[in-house]
Design an enzyme around this catalytic site. Sequence first.
Site, PDB file in Angstrom:
ATOM      1  N   SER A 130       0.807  -1.226   0.000  1.00 27.00           N
ATOM      2  CA  SER A 130       0.000   0.000   0.000  1.00 27.00           C
ATOM      3  C   SER A 130       0.835   1.268   0.000  1.00 27.00           C
ATOM      4  O   SER A 130       0.528   2.231  -0.682  1.00 27.00           O
ATOM      5  CB  SER A 130      -0.913   0.037   1.210  1.00 27.00           C
ATOM      6  N   THR A 131       1.876   1.265   0.818  1.00 29.91           N
ATOM      7  CA  THR A 131       2.635   2.510   0.915  1.00 29.91           C
ATOM      8  C   THR A 131       4.098   2.233   0.630  1.00 29.91           C
ATOM      9  O   THR A 131       4.558   1.091   0.743  1.00 29.91           O
ATOM     10  CB  THR A 131       2.532   3.108   2.328  1.00 29.91           C
TER      11      THR A 131
END
Length: 687
Positions: A23-24
């Site tokens: 996600s990041t």
Amino acid sequence: MNAESKVTPVHLKRAAYLYIRQSTLRQVLENTESTQRQYALRRRAVALGWPEDRIVVIDHDQGQSGGSAIQREGFQRLVADVGLGKAGLVMGLEVSRLARNCADWHRLLEICALTHTLILDEDGLYDPAHYNDRLLLGLKGTMSEAELHILKARLVGGVLSKAQRAELRMPLPVGLVYDADERVVLDPDQQVQQSLRVFFATFERTGSAWATVQAFRREGLKFPKRGPAGTGEIAWQELSHSIALNTLHNPRYAGAFCFGRTRTWKDVEGKCHHQQVPRDQWRFLKRQAHPGYISWDQFLGNEQRLLQNQQAHGGGERKAGPPREGPALLQGLVLCGKCGSTMTICYHRRGGRLTPDYVCQKRYIERAEDICQRIPGGGLDEAVGQLLVQSVTPLALEAALKVQSEIQARLAQADHLRQQQLQRAQYEADRARLRYMRVDPNNRLVADTLEAQWNEKLRMLTQVREDCEKQRRLDSAQLSQEQRARILSLASEFPRLWQDPKTQDRDRKRMARLLLEDVTLRREEQEISAQLRFKGGATHQLRVPFPKSAWALRKTKPEIVAEIDQLLTDHTETEIAQILNDRGWHSSTGSTFSFHIVGRLRRTYQLKSRRQRLRERGWLTVHEVAHLLECSWTRINYWRNAGLLVSLRLGEKNDCLYQLPSATVLAEIRRRQRRQCWKTDNISTCI
Ligand SMILES: [Zn+2]
């Protein structure tokens, strides 16, 4: 059905897609274990029979959230390839990696089912075309979305609860920093502090963000900004309008903690939008949360001022803008007496001075209609100024203070009355309570009615008490002795300051605004009618004569014109100018007379010229005399020099008119003419 039996040669002919996502970026860097596991799925695919070279790894979406397919190129490519029937197998560590959004997930499932594509995760192999597998996958997708939601809720919950306690660590504007104990303090850098103090003081003085920026530019002052993130350094920049506005609108400078000043959302294309939220809708606001540069009241005052300035520029409701440099005293205060719109100002130069005109041109600008009215402002400003000076006299202020004390006395009476009302309400509430207490509780019907009555009385009591308190607070604004003295000292200060030539136009406008609410102007036949509304609500009607037009101001006095008319009979224009100058008279512009000025006045007032006057009296032109004497007109000069003809010069040139010669003169000239002819005849015969 085991995993291997789901894989058919048809699947194996197509490629296997391995989808990798974190996600990041932080997860990408730190959570490498998960990435390793994602790559390990490759081996599973090989075990199921896919050759190494037919395994496609899609890892474009590293650092992208699975919340939406937008901006996730890899996911979009995967969906496209599945749709085209290129994929036999789609792999993901958990299916949640594919899509955290149910809509995206179900679309993928649908396409996989249509194209007979298998799905593989750590738990097993699924065929979306099979009901059981489809159900399971659908459930997994739902769980995955729910997980995201719960995560978000926990995170946001934590943030909100910290924000509520004003303990949330947020980026601070320049001039404020966190100290070692995580408390917000003023920046220890004295230069930064000083700049901010000067900034707020300048705004206080000028009343406009733009004027503050100008003042900073003029004085060569710089404004601090944070240097590159993380370095904690301060850089210095030119103050711009937007920086000034941001600084003024930031409540943290007033020592307040606030949360929810902006709202952020994403549109369908995944673009982020920010929107300012009105102050009354902020999530949390805690005043005096930390030290600041201005007080909360000052902050509110600044906001109010900015709003007024904005309204003055951007239309909407009428409100005066900040006082500007020009001399128009009533700038921002004038209303049109015909249509009620705000009037604007046009300046023009008159006698070397800027003179304002108040113009109602709203309809002209918006609808191209005629200008409603235009009112010359010079004389009007002067009259209003005089009126203001007259209004602030010791006598007027004394009277106002006397009225004020009288009102205070009356307020005390009213307060006494309200106290009685309060006592009465208290008494009635007590009585209702007693009645309720005395009733048999088993008699529900009566008890309920009495209870309702008691409640009603209590409600009324609270209402009366609140009103009473509120009114008392409002009335308690008594003037102290010191305040009275200061007000009275105004009487001498104000006129002095007003008439002081060093006082700037802008300050004079400010003073006018302290006294005046607005001024309604109307142009009438011969004068301007101005209705002044003072701050206290008092009104005053002013009538100012229309200022004379430039032409009228330059008008020559009638007696001079009459004199010129008389002198023209016997004198040339040059002589008249000399005579007027000898008498010490001046033209309307104050200069001495010349034959040019006299000539222009004669033409302007359509006076008869000297030639006309002499002609009327029978004087002859040179050609007429020549005709009379039956000679060439060039000879006339000769007879004049011989003293036989009387002439008068008309102007600067040798233009003359001749008096009709008498019979004797005529006979004399004829005689001489004959003699001269005879002489010339003789000479010609001699030759
Ligand atoms: Zn108008």
